[in-house]
Write an enzyme that holds these catalytic residues in place. Structure first.
Site, PDB file in Angstrom:
ATOM      1  N   PRO A  51       0.840  -1.203   0.000  1.00  0.00           N
ATOM      2  CA  PRO A  51       0.000   0.000   0.000  1.00  0.00           C
ATOM      3  C   PRO A  51       0.874   1.252   0.000  1.00  0.00           C
ATOM      4  CG  PRO A  51      -0.668  -1.542   1.718  1.00  0.00           C
ATOM      5  CD  PRO A  51       0.650  -2.021   1.200  1.00  0.00           C
ATOM      6  N   MET A  52       0.559   2.194  -0.875  1.00  0.00           N
ATOM      7  CA  MET A  52       1.266   3.472  -0.913  1.00  0.00           C
ATOM      8  C   MET A  52       0.232   4.584  -1.003  1.00  0.00           C
ATOM      9  SD  MET A  52       4.565   2.626  -3.374  1.00  0.00           S
ATOM     10  CE  MET A  52       3.686   1.570  -4.536  1.00  0.00           C
TER      11      MET A  52
ATOM     12  N   CYS B  37       4.896   1.856   9.087  1.00  0.00           N
ATOM     13  CA  CYS B  37       4.934   3.241   8.595  1.00  0.00           C
ATOM     14  C   CYS B  37       5.944   4.071   9.396  1.00  0.00           C
ATOM     15  CB  CYS B  37       3.550   3.867   8.699  1.00  0.00           C
ATOM     16  SG  CYS B  37       3.481   5.561   8.048  1.00  0.00           S
TER      17      CYS B  37
ATOM     18  N   LYS C 257       2.621  -6.127   8.481  1.00  0.00           N
ATOM     19  CA  LYS C 257       3.865  -5.640   7.907  1.00  0.00           C
ATOM     20  C   LYS C 257       4.588  -4.826   8.966  1.00  0.00           C
ATOM     21  CE  LYS C 257       5.964  -3.015   4.151  1.00  0.00           C
ATOM     22  NZ  LYS C 257       5.773  -2.103   3.007  1.00  0.00           N
TER      23      LYS C 257
ATOM     24  N   ASN D 244      10.674  -7.316   1.921  1.00  0.00           N
ATOM     25  CA  ASN D 244      10.390  -6.008   1.324  1.00  0.00           C
ATOM     26  C   ASN D 244      11.632  -5.135   1.455  1.00  0.00           C
ATOM     27  OD1 ASN D 244       8.400  -3.133   2.250  1.00  0.00           O
ATOM     28  ND2 ASN D 244       8.941  -3.783   0.208  1.00  0.00           N
TER      29      ASN D 244
END
Length: 383
Positions: free
Chosen positions: A25-26, A110, A152, A213
Site C-alpha cells: 500500500p502506498m 509506517c 507488515k 520487502n
C-alpha cells in the site's frame, strides 16, 4: 543465470496467491485504478491504500471513499492502521462483513512522523503486549469470516531498539497468517540499503509465511531475495512506480526463472506511453476525467524517468486536463525510443536521509508493555 526453482503458491490461511508477490500500500498511489492496472500486468495480491481503524468504525466519509474496488479485483485486500485493539477488531469485522474483503493486512511499518508520534506504525511493535492485543483482536474478528490477517513491520525503531524477531514470535502466537518485513528501521525511513540478512533471520525464526520487502527494483532482485533469504514471497513498493509492468516480469520470472532470463525484454517508449494512457483511462473511470487527469500527473515523471522526453513535454504532461489532450501529447513521443537501461536496478521514489531522531510519544521507550496507554487514535485515512 539463476538456479531458483519456481516457488510454491503463497498461502495465507485458505487464501492462495499463485504468484508470491504483494503490492505494498502506498498513500495516494495504490488506489483502485492503479491496482487494476497492476492486475492487468501480472498476478499477485494488490492491497488497498492504508485506512485507519477508527475512521472506518466511526464512519469517516474519506475513509469509506478509499474503500473502492475495481470490478477486476476479485480478491479484495485492505491494510488497516490502528493503535487500539478495540478499534482494530471492530474495523476488521466491518471489512469482512460489509466490504467482502478476502485479506486484511495490519500496518506496523509506517515511518511517517505524524504516525510514529502517536505510537503507531513502525514504533508500535516496541510495545510487545499491546502489539499482541491488537493482532489477537484482528484475528478473532476476521476468523469467523475465514479472512486471513497478516502484518507488515520494520526491523525496529533504530539499531538500538530492534523489534522484528519479537514481532514475528508474537504474530505467530496470535494466529497471524503471515508477516512482511521491510529490512530497514524507522529511523532509516527509505534511505540506505535494506537488510536482507534480517529478513532471512526472521524467516528462520517463525513457522508462518514471511515476505521480504526493500530494494526490489527488478524481477531479478525478487528472485535473488527469495534465493538469499528463503522468504515465501516478496512485497513490491517503490519499485513499481511508473513501472506497473514489473508485475508481469515478476509473474513470468517466478513461473520459470530460467526461461525468463533468456527471454526478458524491456518496453520501448511507445509501450510505456500505452501503459500511461491506460492508467489515465482507469483513473478517469473511477474519479471522473477532471480529477483522474489531475491524479495522473504525479506519475508522469516516474513513467518517463531516463527517457529523452524534453522538459517542455514533461511540463505539458504534468498539466494535462483531459484524455484528449493526453492523447495528443503522447502522440508526439518517439515511440521507438528504447528503454533507458541506466535506470535498471536504480532506486525509484523517495529515498531521503535517515532521521536524526524518531518521534515517539513521551516515555515510549521506558517499557515494552503499552497496555495502560491512552494513545490518540487517528481518524483520517491516507497520506
Amino acid at each position: 543465470m539463476t538456479t531458483l526453482s519456481p516457488p510454491a503458491p503463497l498461502r495465507f490461511g485458505s487464501l492462495e496467491i499463485s504468484t508470491p508477490v504483494v503490492l505494498a500500500p502506498m498513500a495516494g498511489i495504490t488506489n483502485a485504478a492503479y491496482r487494476a492496472l497492476c492486475l492487468e500486468q501480472g498476478a499477485g495480491l494488490y492491497v488497498c491504500e492504508m485506512i485507519t481503524s477508527r475512521g472506518l468504525v466511526e464512519g469517516d466519509q474519506h475513509t469509506k471513499d478509499m474503500l473502492i474496488f475495481d470490478p477486476s479485483e476479485t480478491v479484495r485486500s485492505v491494510q488497516l492502521y490502528g493503535t487500539d485493539p478495540v478499534y482494530v477488531g471492530k474495523a476488521a469485522q466491518i471489512l469482512c462483513e460489509e466490504y467482502g474483503v478476502a485479506h486484511i493486512d495490519l500496518n506496523f511499518g509506517c515511518p511517517v512522523p505524524k504516525v510514529t508520534r502517536k505510537g503507531g506504525g513502525g514504533v508500535l511493535p516496541w510495545k510487545r503486549t499491546l502489539l499482541g492485543q491488537i493482532l489477537t483482536a484482528a484475528v478473532q474478528a476476521a476468523t469467523p469470516y475465514d479472512v486471513p490477517v497478516t502484518m507488515k513491520t520494520r526491523k525496529g525503531i533504530d539499531d538500538d531498539h530492534l523489534t522484528y524477531l519479537d514481532a514475528g514470535r508474537i504474530a505467530a502466537e496470535a494466529g497471524i497468517a503471515g508477516i512482511a518485513l521491510h529490512g530497514r528501521t524507522v529511523q532509516q525511513a527509505y534511505s540506505g540499503e535494506a537488510d536482507w540478512d534480517a529478513i532471512a533471520e526472521l524467516k528462520a525464526s517463525v513457522d508462518i509465511p514471511v515476505l521480504g520487502n526493500g530494494d526490489i527494483w527488478e524481477a531479478s532482485d525478487a528472485l535473488r531475495m527469495v534465493e538469499q533469504t528463503g522468504v515465501d514471497g516478496v512485497v513490491i513498493g517503490r519499485g513499481c512506480l511508473g513501472r506497473p509492468w514489473l508485475f508481469g516480469d515478476l509473474a513470468t520470472a517466478f513461473a520459470d526463472p530460467a526461461a525468463w532470463e533468456s527471454a526478458k525484454a524491456l518496453p520501448d517508449l511507445g509501450e510505456v506511453a500505452d501503459v500511461m494512457r491506460r492508467h489515465a483511462e482507469l483513473l478517469c473511470e473511477h474519479m471522473g476525467e477532471e480529477r483522474g487527469c489531475k491524479e495522473f500527473r504525479k506519475h508522469v515523471s516516474w513513467y518517463l524517468k531516463g527517457f529523452g522526453a524534453g522538459g517542455q513535454m514533461r511540463k505539458n504532461l504534468g498539466l494535462v486536463k483531459t484524455l484528449a489532450d493526453l492523447d495528443v501529447l503522447l502522440g508526439e513521443l518517439d515511440r521507438s525510443e528504447p528503454f533507458p537501461v541506466s535506470e535498471l536496478g536504480a532506486p525509484r521514489g523517495r529515498q531521503g536521509a535517515p532521521r536524526a531522531k524518531v518521534i515517539t510519544p513521551e516515555g515510549w521507550l521506558d517499557d515494552t508493555d503499552g497496555t495502560d496507554l491512552a494513545l490518540d487514535e487517528d481518524m483520517v485515512s491516507g497520506g
